[in-house]
Motif scaffolding. Structure first.
Motif, short mmCIF file in Angstrom:
data_model
loop_
_atom_site.label_atom_id
_atom_site.label_comp_id
_atom_site.label_asym_id
_atom_site.label_seq_id
_atom_site.Cartn_x
_atom_site.Cartn_y
_atom_site.Cartn_z
N VAL A 100 78.41 -14.34 48.39
CA VAL A 100 77.80 -13.61 49.50
C VAL A 100 78.41 -12.22 49.67
CG1 VAL A 100 77.46 -13.56 52.00
CG2 VAL A 100 77.11 -15.69 50.74
N HIS A 101 79.74 -12.14 49.68
CA HIS A 101 80.35 -10.82 49.87
C HIS A 101 79.99 -9.88 48.73
CE1 HIS A 101 83.87 -7.91 49.94
NE2 HIS A 101 83.23 -7.71 51.07
N GLY A 102 79.95 -10.43 47.51
CA GLY A 102 79.56 -9.62 46.37
C GLY A 102 78.14 -9.09 46.50
N LEU A 103 77.24 -9.91 47.05
CA LEU A 103 75.86 -9.48 47.24
C LEU A 103 75.77 -8.41 48.32
CD1 LEU A 103 73.99 -12.92 47.06
CD2 LEU A 103 74.05 -11.13 45.31
N VAL A 104 76.55 -8.55 49.38
CA VAL A 104 76.53 -7.53 50.43
C VAL A 104 77.05 -6.20 49.88
CG1 VAL A 104 77.45 -6.86 52.69
CG2 VAL A 104 76.75 -9.23 52.29
N LEU A 105 78.14 -6.25 49.15
CA LEU A 105 78.67 -5.01 48.54
C LEU A 105 77.64 -4.41 47.59
CD1 LEU A 105 82.39 -5.88 47.69
CD2 LEU A 105 81.55 -4.36 49.48
N TRP A 106 76.97 -5.27 46.82
CA TRP A 106 75.99 -4.78 45.84
C TRP A 106 74.84 -4.05 46.52
CZ3 TRP A 106 70.86 -5.37 44.56
CH2 TRP A 106 70.48 -4.91 43.28
N VAL A 107 74.32 -4.61 47.62
CA VAL A 107 73.20 -3.95 48.28
C VAL A 107 73.67 -2.68 48.98
CG1 VAL A 107 73.28 -5.10 50.56
CG2 VAL A 107 71.09 -4.41 49.58
N GLN A 108 74.90 -2.66 49.46
CA GLN A 108 75.43 -1.43 50.05
C GLN A 108 75.50 -0.32 49.00
OE1 GLN A 108 79.18 -2.89 51.56
NE2 GLN A 108 78.40 -3.08 53.66
N GLN A 109 75.83 -0.69 47.79
CA GLN A 109 76.01 0.29 46.73
C GLN A 109 74.70 0.67 46.03
OE1 GLN A 109 78.83 -1.93 44.44
NE2 GLN A 109 80.56 -1.41 45.75
N ASN A 110 73.69 -0.17 46.15
CA ASN A 110 72.47 0.04 45.37
C ASN A 110 71.20 0.25 46.18
OD1 ASN A 110 73.14 -0.40 42.35
ND2 ASN A 110 74.24 -2.03 43.39
N LEU A 111 71.28 0.24 47.50
CA LEU A 111 70.07 0.34 48.31
C LEU A 111 69.25 1.58 47.98
CD1 LEU A 111 68.30 -0.84 50.56
CD2 LEU A 111 69.61 0.53 52.20
N ARG A 112 69.91 2.71 47.88
CA ARG A 112 69.16 3.94 47.62
C ARG A 112 68.41 3.89 46.29
NH1 ARG A 112 71.91 9.35 46.43
NH2 ARG A 112 72.43 9.29 48.64
N HIS A 113 69.00 3.20 45.30
CA HIS A 113 68.34 3.08 44.00
C HIS A 113 67.14 2.13 44.08
CE1 HIS A 113 71.72 5.26 42.27
NE2 HIS A 113 72.52 4.44 42.92
N ILE A 114 67.28 1.08 44.90
CA ILE A 114 66.16 0.15 45.09
C ILE A 114 65.00 0.86 45.78
CG2 ILE A 114 65.41 -1.99 46.22
CD1 ILE A 114 68.32 -2.95 46.04
N LEU A 115 65.31 1.63 46.81
CA LEU A 115 64.27 2.31 47.58
C LEU A 115 63.62 3.44 46.79
CD1 LEU A 115 65.98 2.52 51.09
CD2 LEU A 115 64.39 0.80 50.23
N ASN A 116 64.29 3.87 45.75
CA ASN A 116 63.75 4.96 44.93
C ASN A 116 62.63 4.47 44.01
OD1 ASN A 116 63.79 7.72 44.33
ND2 ASN A 116 65.02 7.38 42.49
N GLN A 117 62.43 3.15 43.96
CA GLN A 117 61.35 2.59 43.15
C GLN A 117 60.06 2.56 43.95
OE1 GLN A 117 62.73 -0.80 40.34
NE2 GLN A 117 63.58 -1.23 42.36
#
Length: 267
Positions: A100-117
């Motif tokens: 869970v913590h790894g997933l939260v960190l991952w989305v914090q670090q990658n949200l802008r890249h996801i939204l760029n799609q």
């Protein structure tokens, strides 16, 4: 509930300790545990976007994927669905271990890249994301309180190693029975430290058996302000009086922090 899951939940409680950051919604021996985490992640315009992440950990977790839902007042339904899809894809790489913590960190670090799609995947190339991308969130400072240390020498060496490995600076402070850990560094590294502190057998119990830290509390955390001193290293220090400890905080620009959180520990 398996011990690794109990340890994970205990660590998450310590990590997401801010106001309204964490809430258990349901706990059942047959259905597992459902909880909500409120966090923020950088969006396309360098503005933090609030995220509400709800995780359902079935009784067979982490051998199965957690249920995940994503909501945000700043995102469309399609964008929330896309974030959820990417989180589940990432979770598949972490099966059999607490994630869970790894997933939260991952989305914090990658949200802008996801939204760029594009919001729909038809006709567009699938994009892969690195497991982690460093985000400059600035320096953060966190103050922890420990109730006691029985295996003091070993405990100190362990804390020093964790601080070194995670590139954290600050102080491990002793004054009478008061034990404080002041950490300064990248926020994600501080949260990784908290996971280690809560899930590792770092001390011994009254019978001399190795045990995990059950009596640690986060007193305070904030982004480092201009008036705060930057600590060049992590040091272990002992203080002979409360005045001496107070001067340490004042020299670091943390006089208010001392008054609000440390003085109350003196009985």
């Amino acid at each position: 509930m398996a011990e690794p899951v109990r340890d994970e939940l205990s660590a998450l409680v310590a990590i997401f300790c801010g106001q309204d950051e964490w809430e258990v919604l349901n706990r059942s021996e047959t259905d597992g545990t459902v909880f909500r985490i409120h966090t923020k992640a950088e969006g396309l315009t360098d503005v933090d976007i609030p995220l509400e992440l709800v995780f359902h950990l079935p009784v067979t977790y982490p051998l199965c994927l957690p249920g995940i839902s994503v909501n945000s007042e700043c995102l469309t339904r399609a964008q929330c669905a896309m974030v959820k899809e990417k989180l589940l894809e990432q979770a598949k790489n972490l099966l059999s271990e607490p994630m869970v913590h790894g997933l939260v960190l991952w989305v914090q670090q990658n949200l802008r890249h996801i939204l760029n799609q594009p919001e729909t995947g038809s006709g567009s190339e699938e994009r892969t994301f690195p497991p982690s991308i460093t985000v400059d969130d600035g320096l953060w400072i966190t103050l922890l309180h420990l109730d006691h240390m029985r295996a003091k020498t070993k405990y100190i060496k362990t804390v020093e190693k964790w601080a070194s490995d995670l590139r954290l600076t600050g102080r491990l402070m002793f004054m009478g029975k008061i034990i404080l850990i002041l950490l300064q560094g990248d926020r994600s590294n501080i949260k990784e430290y908290l996971i280690l502190q809560k899930t590792s057998k770092v001390d011994v119990d009254s019978s001399g058996k190795k045990c995990k830290e059950k009596m640690i509390s986060v007193l305070f955390e904030t982004k480092v302000q201009t008036e705060h001193q930057r600590f060049p290293a992590f040091e272990v220090k002992e203080y002979s009086s409360l005045d001496e400890l107070q001067k340490e905080f004042e020299m670091a620009g943390l006089k208010k922090l001392f008054s609000e959180f440390v003085l109350g520990l003196v009985k």
